[in-house]
Design an enzyme around this catalytic site. Sequence first.
Site, PDB file in Angstrom:
ATOM      1  N   GLU A 242       0.955 -60.056  58.294  1.00  6.18           N
ATOM      2  CA  GLU A 242       2.152 -59.411  59.115  1.00  6.18           C
ATOM      3  C   GLU A 242       2.655 -58.965  58.799  1.00  6.18           C
ATOM      4  OE1 GLU A 242       5.172 -63.480  61.548  1.00  6.18           O
ATOM      5  OE2 GLU A 242       2.420 -63.400  61.624  1.00  6.18           O
ATOM      6  N   GLN A 279      32.125 -35.740  55.634  1.00  2.00           N
ATOM      7  CA  GLN A 279      30.593 -36.124  55.184  1.00  2.00           C
ATOM      8  C   GLN A 279      30.558 -38.259  54.263  1.00  2.00           C
ATOM      9  OE1 GLN A 279      32.177 -36.342  50.083  1.00  2.00           O
ATOM     10  NE2 GLN A 279      30.727 -34.704  49.729  1.00  2.00           N
TER      11      GLN A 279
END
Length: 379
Positions: A242, A279
């Site tokens: 899992e 940016q």
Amino acid sequence: MEFGWSAEQADRYDRTLRAVTEAFGPDARTPGSADLREDWAALGGLGLLGLCVPGEYGGSGLGALDTARQVEAFGRGCPDTGLVFAASAHLFACTVPIRDFAEEKLKERLLPGLCSGELIAGNAMTEAEAGSDVSRLAVTAREVPGGYLLNGEKSFVSNGPAADVYVTYATTDPDAGHLGVTGFVVERNAPGLTASQPFEKMGLLTCQGGTVRFEDCFVPEEQVLGFPGGGGAVFQHSMGWERACLFAGYLGLLDRLIDRCVEFARERRQFGQRIGNFQAVANRVVEMKLRLESARLLLYRACWEMDQDRMSPLSIGLSKLAVSEGAVASALDAIAVFGGRGYQREHGIEAFLRDTVPSTIFSGTSDIQRLLIAKEMGL
């Protein structure tokens, strides 16, 4: 060291991605709008409920790495992350322990239906006062002629309200610690079993969660997983699958999320230019990509080691931690990239956050993963 996929593996991924997108993509359905039984039948038809189950029981017989790659395609093509989680919990927390630890007759009776989607499986492990510590389960199993009587209540049972079959764990010897826990397969129609209505949850809405109560619930001895007292090992084995393979679905989710952010940053304009030129925006998207690719490599390594019969708690713990923490951080970054639109439900970005936050809780919390990693490092 080989980092590429074979032509067969690449084609399998592409075919699954296309099929899932056609069946469950945003143009096919609204998340949570379909009947769960219909979804399960469709998932069974696509082979996603029996990926790692041998062919003689109706599965595809894939190893851990190939299974994870298919779950990744599932997570990328299906915007309903609750359904991805529900199917993965069904496969890894329930079908895998039946595949590896059930008696042959029980495998023959249940595995074909679990693979085809005829049966839904629920993972009944967590209790109100026991989650990660399997040695302190309040649910008990008392041996009687022909089997066991289970008593107590499980909480947060994934698929619980809808399940036909439950994989559960109970204390059979309270003085033996983790060696006194036994795993069981319990069917929905067993006398003394009561499943609650679904909980209201923050995210993963399609995966119904609820409680399951046992009151002198008789389970035949042939439905013990492994052997009495071996439930701790059964649970840890299923947790390995899992924590590694289920979280591949979140890799697919992150691919989807990054695609959305790149597209938006190219199209959205502020101050006379695309916001992707700023940016601050570009750096957030780059960080999302960095988290994804780092987590992807860790997950692939963990699954590769499983295929080499070298299941490593260290690799699996690092993988689970990187994927889950990275998913939440990237969901927050995506909301920042989208700004006010990220907070509005109509754009669907906030759903990524609601669906990723639980990943740091289930299958062992992030703090539990850090504890396990520290132990593996000798601390």
